[in-house]
Enzyme design. Structure first.
Site, PDB file in Angstrom:
ATOM      1  N   SER A 198      -3.740   0.576  -4.603  1.00  0.00           N
ATOM      2  CA  SER A 198      -3.006  -0.528  -3.985  1.00  0.00           C
ATOM      3  C   SER A 198      -3.898  -1.693  -3.601  1.00  0.00           C
ATOM      4  CB  SER A 198      -2.277  -0.031  -2.732  1.00  0.00           C
ATOM      5  OG  SER A 198      -3.204   0.476  -1.782  1.00  0.00           O
TER       6      SER A 198
ATOM      7  N   GLU B 159      -6.567   9.281  -0.753  1.00  0.00           N
ATOM      8  CA  GLU B 159      -6.658   7.837  -0.520  1.00  0.00           C
ATOM      9  C   GLU B 159      -7.712   7.178  -1.416  1.00  0.00           C
ATOM     10  OE1 GLU B 159      -4.861   5.791   1.103  1.00  0.00           O
ATOM     11  OE2 GLU B 159      -3.861   6.844   2.754  1.00  0.00           O
TER      12      GLU B 159
ATOM     13  N   HIS C 140       0.831  -1.210   0.000  1.00  0.00           N
ATOM     14  CA  HIS C 140       0.000   0.000   0.000  1.00  0.00           C
ATOM     15  C   HIS C 140       0.863   1.257   0.000  1.00  0.00           C
ATOM     16  CE1 HIS C 140      -3.008   2.973   1.052  1.00  0.00           C
ATOM     17  NE2 HIS C 140      -2.267   3.326   2.090  1.00  0.00           N
TER      18      HIS C 140
ATOM     19  N   HIS D  63       1.035   4.902  -2.500  1.00  0.00           N
ATOM     20  CA  HIS D  63       1.455   6.283  -2.255  1.00  0.00           C
ATOM     21  C   HIS D  63       2.669   6.714  -3.073  1.00  0.00           C
ATOM     22  CE1 HIS D  63      -1.337   7.509   0.874  1.00  0.00           C
ATOM     23  NE2 HIS D  63      -1.249   6.278   1.372  1.00  0.00           N
TER      24      HIS D  63
END
Length: 299
Positions: A227, A208, A162, A167
């Site tokens: 992700s 997000e 993730h 990110h």
């Protein structure tokens, strides 16, 4: 606000100095003693890290490397279909390895020339003020552990997949990285936890779980979508609403289920103007009128 502590397995240090990661009863690795010992060891390295020191290097096992290869291959296919062009261009520039897990110092070495961001290790939960505030210095706190091998396409908590595939690929875009930096600058102006809560929720529904309209298609740019093998498929079935900072900052939601409502921008420029513009001017006073205790529910 989502309770970020629910996203991470708690980490404690005993009186003897032993570090323990407390996995939930539903975690795929909870009954695997080798995995639990592995998580404890990786967490201990992160807790021992001090700013300015070399980033801890993890000697990943063959099992962990295989999880990375499986997930990288599956997400690469999903990204070509569903990720925003801004993210895809960032991915191409960042050029993460698909055949092995990159060390955090490798990720930093690739990111710094692109957006100035660098990665530092985290054992698990980083307090919100520290996590978001560090963005002002272009620092991202990242876990280094990998999800359990029995469920490579699922994790109940943010792992290195993730943090990096989500990110880092997002941060490879200078445009998105600039929004992160505005988040960090905003945190420095905030004094109340309620305002910090509002900031975290806007971040959740944008960086997000944000989606954007590109060439008459809905594509994702949020790290949580990028992700997640499951989320990146499901976002197409969510109710899409236009960007609305007040709704995004006050909406309640369940982190254990696919998000039924997402906020869709018409372009990356709109994300910069609306989301980035909000973070660039946010203060306790500007959000105070929206913190009266009422929230928008899931319906």
């Amino acid at each position: 606000m989502f309770n970020e502590a629910q996203l991470y397995s708690p980490v404690t240090t005993g009186t003897d100095g032993d570090v323990t990661v407390h996995l939930s009863d539903e975690h795929p690795g909870v009954n695997d003693p080798d995995y639990r010992a592995r998580r404890n060891a990786i967490a201990a390295q992160a807790l021992a890290y001090r700013p300015g020191e070399p980033t801890p290097r993890i000697e990943y096992t063959d099992e962990e490397q295989e999880v990375w290869r499986i997930v990288s291959a599956e997400l690469a296919r999903k990204h070509r279909t569903y990720a925003s062009h801004e993210v895809l261009e960032g991915e191409q520039r960042l050029d993460l390895p698909a055949d092995r897990i990159p060390q955090l110092d490798e990720v930093s070495a690739k990111l710094v020339p692109l957006s100035g961001f660098r990665y530092v290790p985290a054992a698990g939960l980083v307090p919100l003020r520290e996590f978001f505030g560090s963005f002002a210095d272009r620092i991202f706190h990242s876990t280094q552990y990998i999800r359990h091998h029995s469920a490579p396409l699922y994790t109940p908590e943010p792992d290195a997949i993730h943090e990096v595939i989500g990110h880092a690929n997002q941060l490879a875009s200078p445009r998105f990285a600039a929004i992160y930096a505005e988040v960090g600058a905003a945190v420095a102006r905030l004094e109340t936890d309620t305002a910090l809560k509002f900031l975290a929720d806007v971040f959740w529904f944008s960086m997000e779980f944000g989606v954007v309209r590109e060439n008459d298609e809905i594509r994702c740019y949020g790290a949580g979508l990028l992700s997640s093998f499951g989320e990146i498929e499901e976002f197409r079935h969510a109710e899409l609403r236009p960007l609305n900072i007040v709704e995004m900052g006050t909406r309640t939601y369940d982190i254990t289920h696919y998000q039924p409502v997402l906020y869709c921008a018409d372009s990356v420029s709109e994300i910069e103007d609306v989301v980035g513009g909000f973070f660039s001017t946010m203060t306790d006073e500007t959000v105070a009128p929206h913190l009266g205790g009422t929230t928008v529910d899931q319906g």
